[in-house]
Write a protein that holds these residues in place. Structure first.
Motif, mmCIF file in Angstrom:
data_model
loop_
_atom_site.group_PDB
_atom_site.id
_atom_site.type_symbol
_atom_site.label_atom_id
_atom_site.label_comp_id
_atom_site.label_asym_id
_atom_site.label_seq_id
_atom_site.Cartn_x
_atom_site.Cartn_y
_atom_site.Cartn_z
ATOM 1 N N ARG A 1 -30.905 -16.920 15.755
ATOM 2 C CA ARG A 1 -29.537 -16.528 16.108
ATOM 3 C C ARG A 1 -29.060 -17.197 17.395
ATOM 4 N NH1 ARG A 1 -27.057 -12.218 13.985
ATOM 5 N NH2 ARG A 1 -26.408 -11.350 15.985
ATOM 6 N N LEU A 2 -29.987 -17.744 18.168
ATOM 7 C CA LEU A 2 -29.630 -18.504 19.362
ATOM 8 C C LEU A 2 -29.873 -19.979 19.061
ATOM 9 C CD1 LEU A 2 -31.124 -16.291 22.222
ATOM 10 C CD2 LEU A 2 -28.733 -16.434 21.470
ATOM 11 N N SER A 3 -28.798 -20.706 18.844
ATOM 12 C CA SER A 3 -28.885 -22.109 18.450
ATOM 13 C C SER A 3 -27.598 -22.805 18.830
ATOM 14 C CB SER A 3 -29.117 -22.221 16.939
ATOM 15 O OG SER A 3 -28.906 -23.550 16.478
ATOM 16 N N HIS A 4 -27.654 -24.116 18.985
ATOM 17 C CA HIS A 4 -26.400 -24.842 19.227
ATOM 18 C C HIS A 4 -25.479 -24.775 18.007
ATOM 19 C CE1 HIS A 4 -27.205 -29.161 17.523
ATOM 20 N NE2 HIS A 4 -27.862 -28.270 16.809
ATOM 21 N N ALA A 5 -26.021 -24.405 16.845
ATOM 22 C CA ALA A 5 -25.211 -24.242 15.640
ATOM 23 C C ALA A 5 -24.597 -22.847 15.517
ATOM 24 C CB ALA A 5 -26.053 -24.531 14.401
ATOM 25 N N THR A 6 -24.974 -21.927 16.406
ATOM 26 C CA THR A 6 -24.479 -20.550 16.341
ATOM 27 C C THR A 6 -23.730 -20.130 17.597
ATOM 28 O OG1 THR A 6 -26.437 -19.486 17.341
ATOM 29 C CG2 THR A 6 -26.541 -19.949 14.972
ATOM 30 N N VAL A 7 -23.571 -21.029 18.549
ATOM 31 C CA VAL A 7 -23.128 -20.623 19.885
ATOM 32 C C VAL A 7 -21.743 -19.972 19.882
ATOM 33 C CG1 VAL A 7 -22.309 -22.968 20.411
ATOM 34 C CG2 VAL A 7 -22.780 -21.371 22.266
ATOM 35 N N ILE A 8 -20.808 -20.486 19.101
ATOM 36 C CA ILE A 8 -19.467 -19.898 19.116
ATOM 37 C C ILE A 8 -19.467 -18.559 18.388
ATOM 38 C CG2 ILE A 8 -17.041 -20.275 18.549
ATOM 39 C CD1 ILE A 8 -18.141 -22.029 20.813
ATOM 40 N N ARG A 9 -20.323 -18.413 17.396
ATOM 41 C CA ARG A 9 -20.469 -17.099 16.741
ATOM 42 C C ARG A 9 -21.009 -16.073 17.739
ATOM 43 N NH1 ARG A 9 -20.843 -15.852 11.244
ATOM 44 N NH2 ARG A 9 -21.100 -13.593 10.975
ATOM 45 N N ARG A 10 -21.954 -16.465 18.584
ATOM 46 C CA ARG A 10 -22.476 -15.540 19.597
ATOM 47 C C ARG A 10 -21.406 -15.236 20.653
ATOM 48 N NH1 ARG A 10 -25.759 -15.702 16.182
ATOM 49 N NH2 ARG A 10 -24.332 -14.018 15.642
ATOM 50 N N CYS A 11 -20.550 -16.211 20.954
ATOM 51 C CA CYS A 11 -19.434 -15.930 21.861
ATOM 52 C C CYS A 11 -18.461 -14.942 21.221
ATOM 53 C CB CYS A 11 -18.714 -17.226 22.230
ATOM 54 S SG CYS A 11 -19.671 -18.345 23.280
ATOM 55 N N TRP A 12 -18.247 -15.087 19.915
ATOM 56 C CA TRP A 12 -17.394 -14.137 19.205
ATOM 57 C C TRP A 12 -17.989 -12.727 19.265
ATOM 58 C CZ3 TRP A 12 -18.573 -11.031 15.005
ATOM 59 C CH2 TRP A 12 -17.498 -10.341 14.435
ATOM 60 N N ASP A 13 -19.300 -12.602 19.207
ATOM 61 C CA ASP A 13 -19.938 -11.289 19.347
ATOM 62 C C ASP A 13 -19.478 -10.589 20.626
ATOM 63 O OD1 ASP A 13 -21.391 -11.697 17.010
ATOM 64 O OD2 ASP A 13 -23.238 -12.290 18.047
ATOM 65 N N ILE A 14 -19.212 -11.374 21.662
ATOM 66 C CA ILE A 14 -18.781 -10.830 22.956
ATOM 67 C C ILE A 14 -17.281 -10.553 22.968
ATOM 68 C CG2 ILE A 14 -18.599 -11.320 25.438
ATOM 69 C CD1 ILE A 14 -21.059 -13.182 25.063
ATOM 70 N N LEU A 15 -16.499 -11.487 22.457
ATOM 71 C CA LEU A 15 -15.037 -11.429 22.615
ATOM 72 C C LEU A 15 -14.315 -10.759 21.456
ATOM 73 C CD1 LEU A 15 -14.250 -14.958 24.083
ATOM 74 C CD2 LEU A 15 -14.879 -12.873 25.282
ATOM 75 N N GLY A 16 -14.815 -10.927 20.227
ATOM 76 C CA GLY A 16 -14.152 -10.354 19.064
ATOM 77 C C GLY A 16 -13.085 -11.266 18.481
ATOM 78 N N ASP A 17 -12.298 -10.723 17.570
ATOM 79 C CA ASP A 17 -11.342 -11.502 16.782
ATOM 80 C C ASP A 17 -10.179 -12.039 17.602
ATOM 81 O OD1 ASP A 17 -12.810 -11.100 14.497
ATOM 82 O OD2 ASP A 17 -11.508 -9.529 13.677
ATOM 83 N N ASP A 18 -9.683 -13.197 17.157
ATOM 84 C CA ASP A 18 -8.432 -13.785 17.643
ATOM 85 C C ASP A 18 -8.455 -14.155 19.121
ATOM 86 O OD1 ASP A 18 -7.188 -13.567 15.100
ATOM 87 O OD2 ASP A 18 -6.727 -11.461 15.497
ATOM 88 N N ARG A 19 -9.634 -14.432 19.645
ATOM 89 C CA ARG A 19 -9.722 -14.817 21.059
ATOM 90 C C ARG A 19 -10.423 -16.164 21.251
ATOM 91 N NH1 ARG A 19 -11.499 -9.254 24.030
ATOM 92 N NH2 ARG A 19 -11.515 -10.611 25.858
ATOM 93 N N ILE A 20 -10.710 -16.851 20.145
ATOM 94 C CA ILE A 20 -11.351 -18.166 20.193
ATOM 95 C C ILE A 20 -10.467 -19.153 19.433
ATOM 96 C CG2 ILE A 20 -13.369 -19.527 19.519
ATOM 97 C CD1 ILE A 20 -15.030 -16.950 19.812
ATOM 98 N N TYR A 21 -10.176 -20.295 20.080
ATOM 99 C CA TYR A 21 -9.289 -21.308 19.518
ATOM 100 C C TYR A 21 -10.050 -22.635 19.460
ATOM 101 C CZ TYR A 21 -5.729 -17.812 20.477
ATOM 102 O OH TYR A 21 -4.997 -16.649 20.503
ATOM 103 N N GLN A 22 -10.274 -23.132 18.247
ATOM 104 C CA GLN A 22 -11.059 -24.340 18.037
ATOM 105 C C GLN A 22 -10.150 -25.503 17.646
ATOM 106 O OE1 GLN A 22 -13.643 -22.639 14.836
ATOM 107 N NE2 GLN A 22 -15.310 -22.942 16.301
ATOM 108 N N PHE A 23 -10.495 -26.705 18.135
ATOM 109 C CA PHE A 23 -9.734 -27.909 17.812
ATOM 110 C C PHE A 23 -10.688 -29.073 17.531
ATOM 111 C CE2 PHE A 23 -6.871 -25.287 20.251
ATOM 112 C CZ PHE A 23 -5.654 -25.451 19.616
ATOM 113 N N GLY A 24 -10.246 -29.950 16.625
ATOM 114 C CA GLY A 24 -11.012 -31.150 16.305
ATOM 115 C C GLY A 24 -12.124 -30.931 15.297
ATOM 116 N N ILE A 25 -12.207 -29.748 14.724
ATOM 117 C CA ILE A 25 -13.335 -29.378 13.868
ATOM 118 C C ILE A 25 -13.301 -30.176 12.562
ATOM 119 C CG2 ILE A 25 -14.491 -27.480 12.689
ATOM 120 C CD1 ILE A 25 -14.394 -27.188 15.762
ATOM 121 N N ARG A 26 -14.422 -30.755 12.205
ATOM 122 C CA ARG A 26 -14.506 -31.512 10.955
ATOM 123 C C ARG A 26 -15.862 -31.371 10.264
ATOM 124 N NH1 ARG A 26 -14.731 -34.886 15.360
ATOM 125 N NH2 ARG A 26 -16.402 -36.445 15.428
ATOM 126 N N SER A 27 -16.660 -30.383 10.690
ATOM 127 C CA SER A 27 -17.967 -30.197 10.074
ATOM 128 C C SER A 27 -18.402 -28.746 10.181
ATOM 129 C CB SER A 27 -19.011 -31.091 10.759
ATOM 130 O OG SER A 27 -20.282 -30.925 10.166
#
Length: 286
Positions: free
Chosen positions: A145-171
């Protein structure tokens, strides 16, 4: 009289008490899923930064006019991600507690989680602006659960919905994109809508995390998980200046340079210039 040899990022040699921005390195890459080596980024960036001028013609500003302290690299436990994140969180917390802005140089993207934990404690209404090629929204990667592939999901665990804005995503895998539709704001492929997002968040504290693999590998091959179809330098620079000049950035990081995979040094030079421009824009706001 001789002085001790201390290597800092170009122009970042203010005393800690006088500084309003504090750099630190988080040389950690123990969860890297493809090509390791980002642990060497911060030291390489410092050494190569002296190939730049302190003056930016993009902003007509100079690092010699800024008050920035480089606190060096953390010594992190490579065998335990939790301990490494605790050390990062402690350093970020110290900087924030002293009323200064932390700018962390990774390292793999997992290091962001430690800094976000500290920032969210100081700013409960925190938002995240995230530039990246990858969603980083897996709940686990190969059971971790702690991985560079899960880091934004773990940040979401802290902040919750609608508080993370991603740009440039292609994978990302299909479940990540499906999950993202209900929980975060994801802009695929480019930075369209970034200005509106910054306007929306103008009164909110923002943590800005920049994964350099948002750049196309034709201009930035020195990264561990390159993805074709990325943005180019001027597009990234414009987007970075929009965030750092106009958003209420309270903490930030730059990560995922892997110097060994670009022996020309061009990727490192690109990272150095982006960091210089971030520092200048952030200093002007503070």
């Amino acid at each position: 009289m001789l002085s001790k040899n201390v290597e800092t990022f170009l122009g970042c040699d203010a005393e800690y008490g006088d500084a309003n921005i504090v750099l630190f390195g988080a040389p950690y890459d123990s969860t890297t899923s493809f090509r390791p080596g980002t642990r060497f980024a911060s030291r390489t960036i410092r050494a190569e930064s002296f190939g730049l001028e302190t003056y930016s013609p993009y902003q007509d500003r100079d690092l010699t006019d800024c008050r920035i302290f480089d606190s060096g690299d953390l010594e992190l436990c490579f065998g335990d991600s939790s301990k490494a994140l605790e050390a990062i969180e402690q350093r970020a917390d110290t900087i924030l507690s002293d009323g200064k802005l932390p700018l962390m140089i990774g390292g793999e993207h997992l290091v962001t989680l430690g800094a976000v934990r500290a920032a969210a404690r100081h700013y409960p209404d925190l938002r995240i602006i995230h530039f990246d090629a990858h969603t980083d929204l897996r709940d686990d990667y190969l059971g971790a659960r702690l991985s560079h592939a899960t880091v934004i999901r773990r940040c979401w665990d802290i902040l919750g919905d609608d508080r993370i804005y991603q740009f440039g995503i292609r994978s990302g895998d299909r479940p990540e994109f499906q999950w993202a539709r209900d929980h975060v704001h994801t802009r695929k492929f480019d930075f369209e809508g970034l200005g509106r997002t910054v306007d929306l968040l103008r009164d909110k504290p923002v943590y800005f995390t920049l994964d350099l693999d948002v750049l196309d590998p034709s201009v930035f091959p020195g990264t561990g998980t390159p993805e074709a179809g990325g943005v180019f330098f001027k597009q990234l620079l414009t987007a970075v200046l929009t965030v750092c000049s106009e958003a209420n950035v309270v903490g930030c990081d730059v990560n995922e340079l892997c110097p060994a995979y670009d022996p020309t040094g061009a990727s490192t030079a690109t990272a150095c210039k982006i960091i210089r421009e971030m520092l200048l824009a952030l200093s002007a706001r503070r």
